[in-house]
Design an enzyme around this catalytic site. Sequence first.
Site, PDB file in Angstrom:
ATOM      1  N   GLY A   1       0.635   5.624   0.958  1.00  0.00           N
ATOM      2  CA  GLY A   1      -0.072   6.779   1.478  1.00  0.00           C
ATOM      3  C   GLY A   1       0.640   8.053   1.106  1.00  0.00           C
TER       4      GLY A   1
ATOM      5  N   GLY B   1       0.824  -1.202   0.000  1.00  0.00           N
ATOM      6  CA  GLY B   1       0.000   0.000   0.000  1.00  0.00           C
ATOM      7  C   GLY B   1       0.852   1.244   0.000  1.00  0.00           C
TER       8      GLY B   1
ATOM      9  N   PHE C   1       2.578   9.812   2.940  1.00  0.00           N
ATOM     10  CA  PHE C   1       3.889   9.992   3.550  1.00  0.00           C
ATOM     11  C   PHE C   1       4.753   8.739   3.493  1.00  0.00           C
ATOM     12  CE2 PHE C   1       0.827  12.709   5.779  1.00  0.00           C
ATOM     13  CZ  PHE C   1       1.374  13.962   5.522  1.00  0.00           C
TER      14      PHE C   1
ATOM     15  N   LYS D   1       7.811  -0.301   6.153  1.00  0.00           N
ATOM     16  CA  LYS D   1       7.245   1.005   5.793  1.00  0.00           C
ATOM     17  C   LYS D   1       8.374   1.968   5.452  1.00  0.00           C
ATOM     18  CE  LYS D   1       4.244   4.628   7.693  1.00  0.00           C
ATOM     19  NZ  LYS D   1       3.405   5.023   8.854  1.00  0.00           N
TER      20      LYS D   1
ATOM     21  N   ASP E   1      -5.443   9.704  13.363  1.00  0.00           N
ATOM     22  CA  ASP E   1      -5.810   9.238  12.020  1.00  0.00           C
ATOM     23  C   ASP E   1      -6.523   7.892  12.105  1.00  0.00           C
ATOM     24  OD1 ASP E   1      -6.073   9.530   9.310  1.00  0.00           O
ATOM     25  OD2 ASP E   1      -4.058   8.820   8.829  1.00  0.00           O
TER      26      ASP E   1
ATOM     27  N   VAL F   1       4.381   0.954   1.837  1.00  0.00           N
ATOM     28  CA  VAL F   1       4.556  -0.241   2.658  1.00  0.00           C
ATOM     29  C   VAL F   1       4.774  -1.448   1.756  1.00  0.00           C
ATOM     30  CG1 VAL F   1       3.569  -1.723   4.441  1.00  0.00           C
ATOM     31  CG2 VAL F   1       3.107   0.737   4.476  1.00  0.00           C
TER      32      VAL F   1
END
Length: 395
Positions: A21, A19, A23, A44, A130, A26
Site C-alpha cells: 500500500g 501486498g 504506507f 507488515k 479506511d 505486507v
Amino acid sequence: MMAYLKVKRSALTFGPELGEGGFSTVYQATWRQSILKRQEVAVKRLHKVNPSEVEIMSKLDHPNIVKLLAVLDESPDYFLIMELCTGGSLRSYLDQRHGNRLPLDQLCNLAKQAALPLKYLREMEILHKDVKSPNYLIAKGKILKLTDFGIAKNLKETMSNATQSASYPWMAPELMKDLKLSPTYDIHSYGVVVWELLTLEVPFQGLEPQVVVMRICGDNERPPIPPDCPQPIADLLRKCWAVDWRKRPSIDEVLSVISDRQAVAVAAKIDRQRQILDGSWMLERKIGGSAASLLTKPYGMAVNHQGDVCVANWDAAKVQVYSQQGMHKSSIDTKLGLKPGTRSWPREVRISSDGSLCITDYRSSLKSIVLLVGIGKSGLQYHLKTNPQLMKTLV
C-alpha cells in the site's frame, strides 16, 4: 492496553510479498517463537512509523479484526507481526467470482461479518477511516476480518482536521469537502462495501480522484444500486450514503437490517417477480390485442421455476405462458373438461414448492377448480382437480 511481544529480526523467516500500500508492504513469514513452536504470520513493514497504529491495534480483541501479535523495532526497520489470513482480501474474492453474484444468504452473512467489527470499534470509540473491501481479509473458516489501522483515529478526534486521506471511492463527502471527519464516517464506507457484495464491482473504477470527488460532492452521485437489490438493503444503502452524517444509520440499525435475512429474502422474492412482470419484458404490448394468443383481461400472474410468466386471462378463459422476453409459448384452455355451457373464470395463479403452477378457477356454480400445471421437455402438461382443499397443500 493489551500486551504484545517485541521480537528480533532473527526470529522471522520472510516469505512472499502479500501486498503493498501507500504506507506499508505486507509479507508472509514464519515466526520462530521457540525451538518447538513456529507460527505462520503476516508481517507488515511500515514505510513510515505511525505509533498510533500500534497503540490502537494493541487495544483490540475481536474475532472479526486481525490481531496484532508482536512488534519488531530495529531501526530503520519497523514491522507489525499479525495473524495470517490465508484467504486473501474480500476484494480479491469478489474478483475471482467473474461476475457470478453472491447468493443472498452468503451476501447477508458477509455483510454482517463486515459490520460486526465496526460495532466493536464504536464501543471502543475508534474510527477506522479506511473501511473498504481490500481491507477485509478472509481467515480460516471463511471468517471476515478487518485490518489496516494505519489511519485510524479516536472518536474524540473525528471533528478535527484530517491530515491523511483515505481511499476516494469509499470516502464520505464530509472529508472531501472540508477535511472533516464525522462519527458516522465508517458507515458511509461500509455502505460501499455492501454495494460491492451486491454487484462484485469496484466503485468508480478507473476514475481519477478529482473526478470521484466531483461526482460525489458536486453531483451527489453514489454507486448505482442494482434494480434487483432487495428493498431493505437498498433503503439501508441510501441511508448510509446520506450527505448529512447525522442522518446515517447507527451500526446497530445496520446490523438489525442485515441480520433479518428472512425479511431480506422475502423482499428479494417480491422484487424479482415484480421485475419480471413489470420491467424485464413488455407484457403491456400484449394487453388488449385481438389475436387469440394475446391478453385481454389479465387477472393473476406467477413465475414458474424456469422463469416463464403465466397469466390467467379471464375473458378468453385461458392461462397464457410467456417467456421472460415476452414471447408467447403456450396456452391452457381452462374450459377443457367442463360441461358445455359452463363458464370458466381463471382468477388466481400461484407457484407451488415443486415448481408447478396452481390456478384457481371459479365456475358459474361458484365451485372452485384447481389446475396443476407443469412445464416439461414434452411441453405443457396439466390436469384438472375438483377438490378445492388441494389448495391448502400447496405452498
